[in-house]
Design a protein around this motif. Structure first.
Motif, PDB file in Angstrom:
ATOM      1  N   LEU A  36     -36.491  28.203 -59.948  1.00 17.78           N
ATOM      2  CA  LEU A  36     -38.023  28.022 -59.522  1.00 17.78           C
ATOM      3  C   LEU A  36     -38.238  27.242 -58.078  1.00 17.78           C
ATOM      4  N   GLU A  37     -37.500  26.178 -58.113  1.00 21.56           N
ATOM      5  CA  GLU A  37     -37.732  25.491 -56.832  1.00 21.56           C
ATOM      6  C   GLU A  37     -37.120  26.066 -55.860  1.00 21.56           C
ATOM      7  N   VAL A  38     -35.996  26.897 -55.646  1.00 21.61           N
ATOM      8  CA  VAL A  38     -35.880  27.991 -54.742  1.00 21.61           C
ATOM      9  C   VAL A  38     -37.173  28.749 -54.289  1.00 21.61           C
ATOM     10  N   PHE A  39     -37.789  29.320 -55.215  1.00 20.92           N
ATOM     11  CA  PHE A  39     -38.993  30.240 -55.135  1.00 20.92           C
ATOM     12  C   PHE A  39     -39.951  29.334 -54.460  1.00 20.92           C
ATOM     13  N   PHE A  40     -40.261  28.201 -54.862  1.00 23.36           N
ATOM     14  CA  PHE A  40     -41.375  27.215 -54.238  1.00 23.36           C
ATOM     15  C   PHE A  40     -40.892  26.961 -52.897  1.00 23.36           C
ATOM     16  N   ASN A  41     -39.941  26.669 -52.338  1.00 27.84           N
ATOM     17  CA  ASN A  41     -39.332  26.554 -51.069  1.00 27.84           C
ATOM     18  C   ASN A  41     -39.769  27.768 -50.150  1.00 27.84           C
ATOM     19  N   VAL A  42     -39.353  28.938 -50.599  1.00 26.00           N
ATOM     20  CA  VAL A  42     -39.867  30.367 -49.963  1.00 26.00           C
ATOM     21  C   VAL A  42     -41.178  30.380 -49.719  1.00 26.00           C
ATOM     22  N   SER A  43     -41.981  30.093 -50.857  1.00 27.01           N
ATOM     23  CA  SER A  43     -43.420  30.230 -50.772  1.00 27.01           C
ATOM     24  C   SER A  43     -43.969  29.121 -49.856  1.00 27.01           C
ATOM     25  N   ARG A  44     -43.613  28.094 -49.816  1.00 25.01           N
ATOM     26  CA  ARG A  44     -43.876  27.039 -48.796  1.00 25.01           C
ATOM     27  C   ARG A  44     -43.587  27.459 -47.371  1.00 25.01           C
ATOM     28  N   LYS A  45     -42.515  27.839 -47.035  1.00 22.81           N
ATOM     29  CA  LYS A  45     -42.195  28.684 -45.813  1.00 22.81           C
ATOM     30  C   LYS A  45     -43.175  29.844 -45.663  1.00 22.81           C
ATOM     31  N   PHE A  46     -43.360  30.717 -46.287  1.00 24.34           N
ATOM     32  CA  PHE A  46     -44.164  31.763 -46.240  1.00 24.34           C
ATOM     33  C   PHE A  46     -45.593  31.091 -45.738  1.00 24.34           C
ATOM     34  N   ASP A  47     -46.137  30.324 -46.750  1.00 26.21           N
ATOM     35  CA  ASP A  47     -47.620  29.815 -46.482  1.00 26.21           C
ATOM     36  C   ASP A  47     -47.769  29.114 -45.141  1.00 26.21           C
ATOM     37  N   ARG A  48     -46.627  28.449 -44.634  1.00 23.82           N
ATOM     38  CA  ARG A  48     -46.718  27.870 -43.334  1.00 23.82           C
ATOM     39  C   ARG A  48     -46.886  28.988 -42.301  1.00 23.82           C
ATOM     40  N   LEU A  49     -45.830  30.123 -42.439  1.00 21.18           N
ATOM     41  CA  LEU A  49     -45.930  31.368 -41.443  1.00 21.18           C
ATOM     42  C   LEU A  49     -47.121  32.039 -41.584  1.00 21.18           C
ATOM     43  N   GLU A  50     -47.424  32.107 -42.818  1.00 17.64           N
ATOM     44  CA  GLU A  50     -48.978  32.888 -42.842  1.00 17.64           C
ATOM     45  C   GLU A  50     -50.098  32.023 -42.040  1.00 17.64           C
ATOM     46  N   ASN A  51     -50.059  30.733 -42.218  1.00 18.58           N
ATOM     47  CA  ASN A  51     -51.125  29.956 -41.295  1.00 18.58           C
ATOM     48  C   ASN A  51     -50.877  29.963 -40.321  1.00 18.58           C
ATOM     49  N   ILE A  52     -49.763  30.133 -39.505  1.00 19.93           N
ATOM     50  CA  ILE A  52     -49.480  30.263 -37.840  1.00 19.93           C
ATOM     51  C   ILE A  52     -49.889  31.744 -37.567  1.00 19.93           C
ATOM     52  N   MET A  53     -49.532  32.610 -38.334  1.00 23.94           N
ATOM     53  CA  MET A  53     -50.025  33.893 -37.954  1.00 23.94           C
ATOM     54  C   MET A  53     -51.270  34.282 -38.029  1.00 23.94           C
ATOM     55  N   LEU A  54     -51.890  33.893 -39.007  1.00 27.65           N
ATOM     56  CA  LEU A  54     -53.357  34.382 -39.285  1.00 27.65           C
ATOM     57  C   LEU A  54     -54.445  33.574 -38.491  1.00 27.65           C
ATOM     58  N   SER A  55     -54.014  32.064 -38.507  1.00 24.28           N
ATOM     59  CA  SER A  55     -55.099  31.375 -38.097  1.00 24.28           C
ATOM     60  C   SER A  55     -54.663  30.648 -36.730  1.00 24.28           C
ATOM     61  N   GLY A  56     -53.653  31.029 -36.355  1.00 30.00           N
ATOM     62  CA  GLY A  56     -53.105  30.419 -34.903  1.00 30.00           C
ATOM     63  C   GLY A  56     -52.755  28.920 -34.984  1.00 30.00           C
ATOM     64  N   ALA A  57     -52.399  28.407 -36.237  1.00 26.60           N
ATOM     65  CA  ALA A  57     -52.257  27.117 -36.489  1.00 26.60           C
ATOM     66  C   ALA A  57     -51.221  26.521 -35.440  1.00 26.60           C
ATOM     67  N   ARG A  58     -51.463  25.513 -34.878  1.00 24.44           N
ATOM     68  CA  ARG A  58     -50.590  24.869 -33.874  1.00 24.44           C
ATOM     69  C   ARG A  58     -49.292  24.062 -34.491  1.00 24.44           C
ATOM     70  N   ASP A  59     -48.131  24.141 -33.876  1.00 26.32           N
ATOM     71  CA  ASP A  59     -47.228  23.316 -34.439  1.00 26.32           C
ATOM     72  C   ASP A  59     -47.448  21.682 -34.274  1.00 26.32           C
ATOM     73  N   GLU A  60     -47.616  21.139 -35.327  1.00 26.20           N
ATOM     74  CA  GLU A  60     -48.042  19.602 -35.475  1.00 26.20           C
ATOM     75  C   GLU A  60     -46.862  18.800 -35.846  1.00 26.20           C
ATOM     76  N   VAL A  61     -45.736  19.689 -36.666  1.00 27.47           N
ATOM     77  CA  VAL A  61     -44.691  18.796 -37.348  1.00 27.47           C
ATOM     78  C   VAL A  61     -43.263  19.309 -36.802  1.00 27.47           C
ATOM     79  N   GLY A  62     -43.400  19.735 -35.639  1.00 28.76           N
ATOM     80  CA  GLY A  62     -42.066  20.181 -34.834  1.00 28.76           C
ATOM     81  C   GLY A  62     -41.254  21.167 -35.328  1.00 28.76           C
ATOM     82  N   GLU A  63     -42.181  22.115 -36.231  1.00 23.87           N
ATOM     83  CA  GLU A  63     -41.644  23.491 -36.497  1.00 23.87           C
ATOM     84  C   GLU A  63     -42.552  24.702 -35.827  1.00 23.87           C
TER      85      GLU A  63
END
Length: 98
Positions: A36-63
């Protein structure tokens, strides 16, 4: 020879290098508490990518977007590695079937 497969191999070497460095720093913490922790890590990265793609979020944490995609790819591979360690018969069947 298929172009995308060749290019995937090229990218894999970069991903493997990133994973090697991160495992040195974090160990196998991606699955410390189970699948389940593996799943949550994947989910967290997907959420970050979704945020970057859909809202044009700037890189504020070096990723960057590419960093995040690479991490997501590595987590997918690590999930298979986790299953190979915990449910080898399932992964062996998957490997043989393909």
């Amino acid at each position: 020879v298929r172009r995308d497969n060749v290019l995937m191999c090229y990218i894999f070497w970069k991903l493997a290098g990133i994973q090697y460095a991160k495992e040195g720093a974090y160990g196998s913490s991606y699955a410390k508490r189970g699948e389940l922790e593996v799943f949550f890590n994947v989910s967290r990265k997907f959420d970050r990518l979704e945020n970057i793609m859909l809202s044009g979020a700037r890189d504020e944490v070096g990723e960057s977007k590419l960093d995040t995609i690479g991490d997501l790819a590595n987590y997918g591979l690590l999930w298979l590695v986790y299953l190979l360690r915990t449910k080898p018969e399932e992964v062996i069947k998957f490997l043989k079937d393909k």
